[in-house]
Scaffold this active site. Structure first.
Site, PDB file in Angstrom:
ATOM      1  N   GLY A 146       6.997 -43.748  28.012  1.00 44.97           N
ATOM      2  CA  GLY A 146       5.408 -44.017  27.839  1.00 44.97           C
ATOM      3  C   GLY A 146       5.681 -45.220  27.602  1.00 44.97           C
ATOM      4  O   GLY A 146       4.734 -45.880  27.353  1.00 44.97           O
ATOM      5  N   ASP A 166       1.667 -40.382  20.891  1.00 45.50           N
ATOM      6  CA  ASP A 166       2.008 -39.796  20.218  1.00 45.50           C
ATOM      7  C   ASP A 166       3.226 -39.214  20.403  1.00 45.50           C
ATOM      8  O   ASP A 166       3.632 -37.593  21.588  1.00 45.50           O
ATOM      9  CB  ASP A 166       0.988 -38.418  20.619  1.00 45.50           C
ATOM     10  CG  ASP A 166       0.442 -37.137  19.789  1.00 45.50           C
ATOM     11  OD1 ASP A 166       1.137 -36.887  19.149  1.00 45.50           O
ATOM     12  OD2 ASP A 166       0.189 -36.145  20.964  1.00 45.50           O
TER      13      ASP A 166
HETATM   14  N1  SAM Z   1      -0.007 -35.797  23.229  1.00 44.09           N
HETATM   15  C1  SAM Z   1      -0.017 -34.743  23.722  1.00 44.09           C
HETATM   16  C2  SAM Z   1      -1.239 -34.229  23.033  1.00 44.09           C
HETATM   17  O1  SAM Z   1      -2.172 -34.842  22.484  1.00 44.09           O
HETATM   18  O2  SAM Z   1      -2.068 -33.381  24.004  1.00 44.09           O
HETATM   19  C3  SAM Z   1       0.999 -34.041  23.437  1.00 44.09           C
HETATM   20  C4  SAM Z   1       2.343 -34.586  23.488  1.00 44.09           C
HETATM   21  S1  SAM Z   1       4.021 -33.911  22.795  1.00 44.09           S
HETATM   22  C5  SAM Z   1       3.288 -33.988  21.010  1.00 44.09           C
HETATM   23  C6  SAM Z   1       4.733 -35.165  22.511  1.00 44.09           C
HETATM   24  C7  SAM Z   1       5.523 -35.108  24.710  1.00 44.09           C
HETATM   25  O3  SAM Z   1       6.317 -37.038  25.185  1.00 44.09           O
HETATM   26  C8  SAM Z   1       6.368 -34.273  25.107  1.00 44.09           C
HETATM   27  O4  SAM Z   1       6.152 -33.717  26.111  1.00 44.09           O
HETATM   28  C9  SAM Z   1       7.640 -35.258  25.393  1.00 44.09           C
HETATM   29  O5  SAM Z   1       7.902 -34.238  26.746  1.00 44.09           O
HETATM   30  C10 SAM Z   1       7.107 -35.947  25.533  1.00 44.09           C
HETATM   31  N2  SAM Z   1       8.355 -37.903  25.231  1.00 44.09           N
HETATM   32  C11 SAM Z   1       9.341 -37.219  24.992  1.00 44.09           C
HETATM   33  N3  SAM Z   1       9.911 -38.762  25.283  1.00 44.09           N
HETATM   34  C12 SAM Z   1       9.258 -39.348  25.981  1.00 44.09           C
HETATM   35  C13 SAM Z   1       9.092 -40.683  26.445  1.00 44.09           C
HETATM   36  N4  SAM Z   1      10.002 -41.358  25.968  1.00 44.09           N
HETATM   37  N5  SAM Z   1       8.336 -40.671  27.045  1.00 44.09           N
HETATM   38  C14 SAM Z   1       6.793 -40.056  27.999  1.00 44.09           C
HETATM   39  N6  SAM Z   1       6.585 -38.951  27.270  1.00 44.09           N
HETATM   40  C15 SAM Z   1       7.905 -38.598  26.469  1.00 44.09           C
END
Ligand code: SAM
Length: 279
Positions: A146, A166
């Site tokens: 992301g 996030d």
């Molecule tokens: N934003 C969501 C919500 O508020 O409902 C929760 C997200 S959760 C805290 C973080 C997510 O980021 C996880 O599903 C994880 O797999 C994903 N993630 C981790 N590193 C990432 C990256 N570099 N790019 C995109 N997604 C990533």
């Protein structure tokens, strides 16, 4: 290899803090008709089952959104209305909530015809669940990183920008990476509104993030922390948000929202907010 699954934590006190700030920011930005390009850099799977095994295992929603739901008839601030209306729509006739939207679903339920949302997710299982959900919604899903994806997309074609960052912070370097990405993203879209969430941890390793974001010296950088009054011995003791360029008047309205739910009848936490860099 990512192992974090938001389903274990959905609807906890940190989600209330983060999603309430996202919803208020978006609602305030929508006071003007011009289009908003939304980006959710770490989307998760968008819709969560609070009655499911994973959520029940931790029970985190019980001290989070379920507390707010119990208080709903006493909340005075109309800024709670968009969140409560969507929860009521998803959970008709239920005393307890079972369906809880993640960040992309919150963006989506509020977006207008002229707005757009791009959601990124790196975990393969989570991104396919996100894709499945997105089929019925006006959301572009990208299975990938992301932070890189955001930088590729900036500046947006739409006149305005709202970004939620996030991460799960499974990788320690994420704190540094987020700060570095924000610095680059802001130079590509200086009027953009950027929301960054981080966990407050007993280890204190989170502190580097607000420090580094403050050091960027971007005018109008706001900071809020919701600190648990009875934190666990290990793990998350609070929830932190930094917002670059919040809408004018955001701080007062958000402070009023948090004051209504943070007490011992609600999230049992203390909310404090300040400007890391004022106007
Ligand atoms: N934003 C969501 C919500 O508020 O409902 C929760 C997200 S959760 C805290 C973080 C997510 O980021 C996880 O599903 C994880 O797999 C994903 N993630 C981790 N590193 C990432 C990256 N570099 N790019 C995109 N997604 C990533």
């Amino acid at each position: 290899m990512l192992s974090y699954l938001h389903e274990f934590h959905a609807g906890n006190f940190a989600d209330v803090h983060k999603h309430a700030s996202l919803i208020l920011t978006l609602a305030m930005m929508q006071a003007k008709p011009s289009a908003i390009a939304g980006f959710d850099t770490h989307a998760g799977s968008a819709m969560y089952d609070l009655a499911g095994e994973r959520a029940k295992k931790t029970g985190e929603a019980e001290s989070g959104i379920q507390q707010v739901w119990k208080l709903r008839h006493r909340l005075q601030s109309s800024d709670w209305s968009p969140m409560l209306a969507e929860l009521a729509r998803l959970n008709p006739g239920e005393g307890q909530l079972s369906r809880y939207p993640g960040s992309s679903a919150w963006f989506d339920c509020l977006q207008r015809e002229q707005d757009s949302l791009t959601a990124f997710e790196l975990h393969s299982g989570e991104s396919s669940r996100l894709q499945d959900w997105a089929r019925g919604h006006r959301v572009t899903v990208q299975a990938g990183d992301g932070l890189e994806g955001l930088l590729r997309a900036l500046p947006p074609k739409a006149p305005r920008l709202l970004v939620l960052v996030d991460p799960s912070y499974e990788i320690k370097e994420d704190y540094q990476r987020v700060a570095k990405t924000l610095a680059q993203a802001w130079t590509r879209c200086r009027h953009g509104v950027f929301l960054v969430w981080y966990p407050m941890l007993t280890s204190g390793q989170h502190r580097v993030l607000p420090e580094q974001l403050g050091r960027l010296g971007i005018r109008k950088t706001w900071h809020s922390e919701l600190v648990l009054r009875q934190p666990p011995e290990r793990g998350m003791t609070g929830s932190g948000m930094v917002i670059i360029n919040p809408p004018w008047g955001f701080s007062d309205r958000f402070g009023a929202m948090m004051a209504e739910v943070s007490g011992d009848q609600g999230l049992n936490a203390d909310h404090k907010q300040t400007w890391l860099v004022p106007e």
